[in-house]
Write an enzyme that holds these catalytic residues in place. Structure first.
Site: not given
Ligand code: ATP
Ligand code: MG
Length: 570
Positions: A40, A266, A276
């Site tokens: 995102e 994760r 984020k």
């Molecule tokens: P955050 O929790 O930091 O906001 P998010 O999952 O909301 O992260 P996205 O932009 O939706 O952020 O993530 C893009 C991809 O990266 C998704 O498939 C998510 O599952 C993966 N991802 C995000 N954080 C991690 C992590 N700590 N370890 C592994 N994969 C991750």
């Molecule tokens: Mg997300």
């Protein structure tokens, strides 16, 4: 698609790779593998995302498949083009290429709308006028079933009309939502008539004001996967309970491509945060200097700090893929970059906290160009000349007037080796009369020890780095420590607010450092090992031709650090 090199062997197999291997064997999806990385664009990528990138792009490459980059941009207001651009450059920097497969969920808004209409026509979605608060109340709990919305039995015609009016802006924001009609008593709360669309008059960074309704993640994600022909939709564990909804939507719409969602744990890293939302807080409240602050676990911060993409890929391969959440030690990340830089970083000498040394018996005007190895690990990297003269700088901490037992470096009357130069013996320490601080050392050198070799088997216990005072150049060096004081700052038991765990000493700036002259003109981003001190990288933002600025990427595992600690204690 080819895969960038890692120095370690290929990642060992894991449960995701096993699933995919079985699917290929069974000729599912005609044996094809298509994955995607779906960020995102509401922040910069962090090290956790690197794990997901390496996994999605890596698995595609290993199976002659493809991996799409898709911006999951359904939440305007928080999303921005700045983030889109940074994400693209971070993925490229990591060494992956989406070729021409760059997609945006917003490209599918019309298609998604039509899918929603299809669900309404099937009697599987309805417009609900309950307020957000009421919807929450009606949802029930894990132990109590939910209650049906009074709007649940609206006719298909009425729903179609209302949904179109939602789209054309006839209702206030939040007045109603489109919900799936599934099961208000499902044990899975996600299946209790989840919202699919909401009204939000917020300009979108790509579609502007064209839409005032936006699809929810659960609705748009599975359908975007399906539209792109994704075979394996790999996501993190928190979506495990959303999988039944993912499958329900695709089943109800009878789409041709029904990807298989697979969840993995994760990445959590000690002494930092990988969320984020939290990283934005640090940036916005000025706890760090922007997203690319070298202390940040963002890819832009890590890059500026001096990490190589190869070391990040190796790190992601070595932590593996599991189904259970765990915490990876930051020391492992540091170890992987050290291993990598050890092979590729040229050695140089830089003095961080200079102490002047005068070699009393060295001729005043003489300058010798001494030969130094660029990398003992790699003779192919050659040698360079380092000027030696009568006045030098060494580290303040390499001299001790009254040395404790395990201090082997310079002390009054004691001999030590200057790397690539000579043995020197300290004759006298000159102090500032007022402060008592040692301001310079007088030493003698033994001309027979040129190159640092002992002529008679005489042993010295310490080898010191140094620079020639007149030839050295000025540099600023920034030393970093963990951004947080605690292993898991997100642990509520540690602190109510993760920001309370910030380490006030996470950065130390040294402005009076002296670097050997070969570093003049060092290019931003270039990496070095400062002998005995660690790996350093020329700062890509603040360094200039007139002022060299270095970031310490990581220390060396030098035992003298331990000794120093023991000294402090005792
Ligand atoms: P955050 O929790 O930091 O906001 P998010 O999952 O909301 O992260 P996205 O932009 O939706 O952020 O993530 C893009 C991809 O990266 C998704 O498939 C998510 O599952 C993966 N991802 C995000 N954080 C991690 C992590 N700590 N370890 C592994 N994969 C991750
Ligand atoms: Mg997300």
């Amino acid at each position: 698609m080819s895969k960038p090199n890692s120095t370690t062997s290929e990642p060992s197999s894991d449960f995701i790779r096993n699933i995919i291997a079985e699917d290929i064997k069974a000729n599912k999806n005609d044996g094809k593998v298509i994955t995607r990385f779906p960020p995102e664009p509401n922040g910069y990528l962090h090290i956790g995302h690197a794990k997901s990138i390496c996994l999605n792009f890596g698995i595609a490459a290993e199976n002659n498949g493809i991996c799409n980059l898709r911006f999951d941009d359904t939440n305007p207001g928080k999303e921005a083009t700045e983030y889109v651009e940074s994400i693209k450059s971070d993925v490229r920097w990591l060494g992956f290429d989406w070729n021409d497969r760059l997609f945006y969920t917003s490209d599918y808004f019309e298609q998604l709308y039509q899918f929603a209409v299809q669900l309404i026509k099937k009697g599987k979605a309805y417009v609900c006028d309950l307020s957000a608060e009421e919807i929450r109340k009606y949802r029930g709990t894990l132990t109590e079933p939910g209650k049906k919305s009074p709007f649940r039995n609206r006719s298909v015609e009425e729903n179609l009309d209302l949904f179109e009016r939602m789209r054309t802006g006839k209702f206030e924001d939040g007045f109603c939502v489109l919900r799936a009609k599934i099961d208000m008593s499902s044990p899975n709360l996600n299946m209790r008539d989840p919202a699919l669309y909401r009204i939000r008059r917020v300009s979108h960074h790509r579609t502007g004001d064209k839409w005032c309704i936006y699809p929810m993640y659960d609705f748009s994600h599975c359908l975007s996967d399906s539209i792109e022909g994704i075979t394996h939709s790999i996501c993190t564990l928190e979506f495990e309970n959303n999988r039944p909804l993912y499958d329900w939507i695709l089943d109800e719409l009878e789409v041709e491509c029904h990807p298989r969602q697979i969840e993995f744990a994760r990445l959590n890293l000690s002494y930092t945060v990988v969320s984020k939302r939290k990283l934005i807080e640090l940036v916005e409240n000025g706890h760090v200097n922007g997203w690319d602050d070298p202390r940040m676990p963002t890819l832009s911060g890590i890059r500026r700090r001096g990490y190589t993409p190869e070391s990040i890929r190796n790190f992601c391969d070595s932590i593996g893929v599991a189904k259970r959440d765990s915490m990876v030690d930051m020391a492992l990340l540091e170890y992987t970059v050290r291993e990598n830089l050890n092979k590729i970083a040229p050695r140089v000498m830089t003095v961080l906290r200079p102490l002047k040394v005068i070699i009393d018996n060295y001729p005043e005007d003489l300058v010798e160009e001494l030969e130094a190895l660029n990398n003992p690990e790699d003779p192919g990297m050659g040698t360079r000349k380092v000027p030696f003269s009568r006045v030098l700088y060494i580290e303040q901490e390499d001299f001790c007037e009254d040395p404790p037992k395990k201090f082997f470096r310079l002390a009054p009357g004691r001999e030590a080796r200057l790397r690539y130069a000579y043995f020197i013996t300290c004759v006298k320490a000159v102090k500032d009369e007022k402060t008592g601080e040692i301001v310079e050392l007088h030493c003698t050198y033994d001309p027979k020890t040129k190159g640092g070799d002992s002529p008679d088997g005489r042993k010295v216990k310490a080898t010191l780095h140094w620079v020639s005072a007149a030839h050295s150049i000025e540099a600023e060096v920034r030393l970093y420590d963990h951004l947080f004081n605690t292993v898991n700052p997100s642990d509520k038991k540690q602190a109510e607010d993760f920001k309370d765990c910030l380490n006030p000493n996470s950065r130390e700036t040294l402005t009076l450092c002296r670097a050997e002259p070969s570093l003049a003109g060092a290019l931003p981003g270039s990496r070095y090992q400062f002998e005995r001190l660690g790996y350093f990288c020329v700062d890509s933002v603040d360094s200039s031709e007139s002022k060299l600025v270095f970031n310490r990427t990581v220390t060396l595992r030098d035992t003298w650090v331990k000794i120093q600690k023991a000294q402090k204690k005792g």
